[in-house]
Design a protein around this motif. Structure first.
Motif, PDB file in Angstrom:
ATOM      1  N   MET A 106       0.727  -1.066  -0.076  1.00 43.78           N
ATOM      2  CA  MET A 106       0.057   0.051   0.003  1.00 43.78           C
ATOM      3  C   MET A 106       0.842   1.162  -0.018  1.00 43.78           C
ATOM      4  SD  MET A 106      -3.257  -1.252   2.311  1.00 43.78           S
ATOM      5  CE  MET A 106      -2.147  -1.914   3.679  1.00 43.78           C
ATOM      6  N   LEU A 107       2.005   1.252   0.630  1.00 42.13           N
ATOM      7  CA  LEU A 107       3.050   2.421   0.638  1.00 42.13           C
ATOM      8  C   LEU A 107       3.428   2.464  -0.534  1.00 42.13           C
ATOM      9  CD1 LEU A 107       4.679   1.937   4.098  1.00 42.13           C
ATOM     10  CD2 LEU A 107       2.963   3.691   3.391  1.00 42.13           C
ATOM     11  N   GLU A 108       3.657   1.480  -1.292  1.00 40.35           N
ATOM     12  CA  GLU A 108       4.242   1.332  -2.894  1.00 40.35           C
ATOM     13  C   GLU A 108       3.160   2.173  -3.505  1.00 40.35           C
ATOM     14  OE1 GLU A 108       6.033  -1.330  -6.255  1.00 40.35           O
ATOM     15  OE2 GLU A 108       4.961  -2.535  -4.202  1.00 40.35           O
ATOM     16  N   LEU A 109       1.855   2.021  -3.410  1.00 37.46           N
ATOM     17  CA  LEU A 109       0.927   2.801  -4.121  1.00 37.46           C
ATOM     18  C   LEU A 109       0.969   4.377  -3.973  1.00 37.46           C
ATOM     19  CD1 LEU A 109      -1.624   2.894  -5.881  1.00 37.46           C
ATOM     20  CD2 LEU A 109      -2.998   2.372  -3.836  1.00 37.46           C
ATOM     21  N   VAL A 110       0.975   4.500  -2.780  1.00 32.25           N
ATOM     22  CA  VAL A 110       1.098   6.001  -2.429  1.00 32.25           C
ATOM     23  C   VAL A 110       2.316   6.631  -3.048  1.00 32.25           C
ATOM     24  CG1 VAL A 110       1.287   7.577  -0.300  1.00 32.25           C
ATOM     25  CG2 VAL A 110      -0.099   5.748  -0.255  1.00 32.25           C
ATOM     26  N   ALA A 111       3.491   5.828  -2.899  1.00 31.92           N
ATOM     27  CA  ALA A 111       4.750   6.602  -3.545  1.00 31.92           C
ATOM     28  C   ALA A 111       4.559   6.644  -4.795  1.00 31.92           C
ATOM     29  CB  ALA A 111       6.004   5.585  -2.920  1.00 31.92           C
ATOM     30  N   ALA A 112       3.836   5.599  -5.787  1.00 33.07           N
ATOM     31  CA  ALA A 112       3.869   5.673  -7.182  1.00 33.07           C
ATOM     32  C   ALA A 112       3.080   6.821  -7.465  1.00 33.07           C
ATOM     33  CB  ALA A 112       3.402   4.233  -7.646  1.00 33.07           C
ATOM     34  N   THR A 113       2.018   6.973  -6.746  1.00 28.05           N
ATOM     35  CA  THR A 113       1.012   7.852  -7.313  1.00 28.05           C
ATOM     36  C   THR A 113       1.576   9.345  -6.920  1.00 28.05           C
ATOM     37  OG1 THR A 113      -0.711   6.589  -6.451  1.00 28.05           O
ATOM     38  CG2 THR A 113      -1.447   8.749  -6.856  1.00 28.05           C
ATOM     39  N   MET A 114       2.206   9.696  -5.650  1.00 28.25           N
ATOM     40  CA  MET A 114       2.660  11.112  -5.614  1.00 28.25           C
ATOM     41  C   MET A 114       3.692  11.384  -6.329  1.00 28.25           C
ATOM     42  SD  MET A 114       0.527  12.137  -3.161  1.00 28.25           S
ATOM     43  CE  MET A 114      -0.675  11.493  -4.262  1.00 28.25           C
ATOM     44  N   SER A 115       4.646  10.411  -7.017  1.00 32.63           N
ATOM     45  CA  SER A 115       5.724  10.572  -7.863  1.00 32.63           C
ATOM     46  C   SER A 115       5.099  11.365  -9.079  1.00 32.63           C
ATOM     47  CB  SER A 115       6.491   9.465  -8.054  1.00 32.63           C
ATOM     48  OG  SER A 115       5.751   8.407  -9.122  1.00 32.63           O
ATOM     49  N   MET A 116       3.774  11.214  -9.445  1.00 37.55           N
ATOM     50  CA  MET A 116       3.227  11.613 -10.591  1.00 37.55           C
ATOM     51  C   MET A 116       2.295  13.105 -10.469  1.00 37.55           C
ATOM     52  SD  MET A 116       4.718   9.565 -12.531  1.00 37.55           S
ATOM     53  CE  MET A 116       3.953  10.161 -14.135  1.00 37.55           C
ATOM     54  N   ILE A 117       2.395  13.343  -9.211  1.00 40.38           N
ATOM     55  CA  ILE A 117       1.643  14.590  -8.730  1.00 40.38           C
ATOM     56  C   ILE A 117       1.713  15.907  -9.672  1.00 40.38           C
ATOM     57  CG2 ILE A 117       3.112  15.633  -7.092  1.00 40.38           C
ATOM     58  CD1 ILE A 117       0.444  15.994  -5.440  1.00 40.38           C
ATOM     59  N   GLY A 118       3.187  16.006 -10.335  1.00 34.49           N
ATOM     60  CA  GLY A 118       3.236  17.175 -10.979  1.00 34.49           C
ATOM     61  C   GLY A 118       2.417  16.922 -12.265  1.00 34.49           C
ATOM     62  N   TYR A 119       1.814  15.966 -12.873  1.00 31.84           N
ATOM     63  CA  TYR A 119       1.125  16.037 -13.937  1.00 31.84           C
ATOM     64  C   TYR A 119      -0.344  16.277 -13.865  1.00 31.84           C
ATOM     65  CZ  TYR A 119       4.903  13.467 -16.569  1.00 31.84           C
ATOM     66  OH  TYR A 119       6.046  13.277 -17.098  1.00 31.84           O
ATOM     67  N   ARG A 120      -0.625  16.496 -12.344  1.00 38.97           N
ATOM     68  CA  ARG A 120      -2.090  16.797 -12.001  1.00 38.97           C
ATOM     69  C   ARG A 120      -2.979  15.966 -12.567  1.00 38.97           C
ATOM     70  NH1 ARG A 120       0.152  21.588 -13.675  1.00 38.97           N
ATOM     71  NH2 ARG A 120      -1.952  22.386 -15.028  1.00 38.97           N
ATOM     72  N   ASP A 121      -4.008  16.599 -13.269  1.00 39.86           N
ATOM     73  CA  ASP A 121      -5.062  15.823 -13.615  1.00 39.86           C
ATOM     74  C   ASP A 121      -4.783  14.858 -15.163  1.00 39.86           C
ATOM     75  OD1 ASP A 121      -7.750  15.005 -13.664  1.00 39.86           O
ATOM     76  OD2 ASP A 121      -8.384  16.644 -14.949  1.00 39.86           O
ATOM     77  N   ALA A 122      -3.557  15.151 -15.664  1.00 38.40           N
ATOM     78  CA  ALA A 122      -3.217  14.484 -16.970  1.00 38.40           C
ATOM     79  C   ALA A 122      -2.823  13.150 -16.835  1.00 38.40           C
ATOM     80  CB  ALA A 122      -2.286  15.347 -17.437  1.00 38.40           C
ATOM     81  N   TYR A 123      -3.671  12.139 -16.460  1.00 35.44           N
ATOM     82  CA  TYR A 123      -3.279  10.718 -16.296  1.00 35.44           C
ATOM     83  C   TYR A 123      -2.452  10.189 -17.734  1.00 35.44           C
ATOM     84  CZ  TYR A 123      -4.082   5.695 -15.661  1.00 35.44           C
ATOM     85  OH  TYR A 123      -4.013   4.450 -15.756  1.00 35.44           O
ATOM     86  N   PHE A 124      -3.076  10.625 -18.610  1.00 36.78           N
ATOM     87  CA  PHE A 124      -2.768  10.008 -19.878  1.00 36.78           C
ATOM     88  C   PHE A 124      -1.365  10.546 -20.348  1.00 36.78           C
ATOM     89  CE2 PHE A 124      -6.761   8.188 -19.844  1.00 36.78           C
ATOM     90  CZ  PHE A 124      -6.791   7.100 -20.416  1.00 36.78           C
TER      91      PHE A 124
END
Length: 315
Positions: free
Chosen positions: A1-19
């Protein structure tokens, strides 16, 4: 679960642009969401709700909710899915985006938990302040890319199509006639009088997203001043949870300094974590957005050192 948090927060600079995430990163995110759902669905549900409500990563939260439901459905597990779907739907276009993603990923058969969660959200939003059914727009920083068409998410469903598919209670939705606009009318086609009427009901994020349209429409001076006052109001900015990058994105979209976006960005740093130790911040002195971001970042640092530079620019 911590891996999910880390992986997600590493992409926060993209904001809404998941694609804009690379395909391996998107695959990993989906895999981690499904693994966390199997391991601890309560934690995963709370994480997705936090991701949607407290960060700028709206679309990743919708994607996560879709895969939460897919994992629960595949495992024959009942409960929670409907609530998770409802928890990530906050804006009028969220239901259409979630359905568009689900259909693009899993096909046209939409399970009952998804339909019921969406119907709950539509009823909840219809009972609240007036909102508008509008076409999705591409974020400004994404629209500037040449490969935008390849990177865009699946086409979202129109709200009237969402209602036809999920069947929220007609009595509730009918109290909000402005939810379903005829045809494919877009917000940017509204005149100044209509914008003048709508601004009072908009949240701060909605105001920031529509500043360029306010300029195009030529809203009345008194309305523009009221919008500017809300953007620079410390209490409203901090209560809204809007982060500095949202203000910077708005500044890039409008291209001028009529709106007090730098003030709003400064107020929005209160909820951000402080950075200990010494920090060197290099700022392009001829780029307004870079200066605003650098100075905003400096407020978070215990001992900042700001160095102006002149970035090389192609002519």
């Amino acid at each position: 679960m911590l891996e999910l948090v880390a992986a997600t927060m590493s992409m926060i600079g993209y904001r809404d642009a998941y694609f804009l995430w690379s395909e391996p990163v998107r695959d990993r995110f989906r895999t981690l969401v499904r693994a966390a759902t199997r391991q601890d669905p309560d934690w995963t549900a709370a994480f997705l709700g936090w991701l949607r409500g407290s960060t700028s990563m709206r679309y990743p939260a919708l994607v996560g909710a879709a895969h939460f439901v897919a994992e629960r459905t595949a495992g024959g597990q009942n409960g929670m899915s409907r609530q998770v779907v409802g928890s990530v739907l906050r804006n009028a276009d969220d239901p259409g985006r979630l359905l568009g993603y689900w259909i693009g990923m899993y096909g046209p058969r939409v399970p009952k938990p998804v339909k019921r969660g969406i119907a709950d959200a539509v009823e909840r939003m219809a009972a609240g302040p007036p909102v508008a059914d509008f076409d999705a727009t591409v974020p400004a920083f994404l629209a500037a890319r040449r490969d935008t068409k390849r990177l865009q998410p699946p086409l979202p469903l129109r709200l009237r199509d969402v209602i036809a598919l999920t069947h929220p209670k007609a009595r509730t939705v009918s109290t909000q006639p402005r939810w379903v606009m005829p045809g494919r009318r877009r917000l940017q086609d509204l005149g100044p009088a209509e914008w003048d009427r709508r601004t009072a009901d908009m949240s701060l994020p909605q105001l920031l997203a529509n500043l360029r349209r306010f300029d195009w429409a030529g809203i009345p001076f008194r309305t523009a001043m009221a919008v500017a006052e809300r953007i620079s109001d410390r209490e409203e900015v901090q209560a809204s949870g809007v982060r500095p990058m949202r203000f910077i994105a708005a500044q890039r979209a409008v291209g001028h300094r009529r709106w007090p976006l730098a003030d709003g960005a400064g107020h929005s740093t209160a909820a951000l974590p402080r950075i200990p130790g010494r920090t060197l911040i290099v700022i392009d002195q001829y780029d307004y957005e870079d200066v605003a971001y650098g100075l905003t970042l400096a407020h978070l640092c215990s001992t900042p050192t700001c160095t102006p530079v002149t970035a090389s620019r192609s002519r």
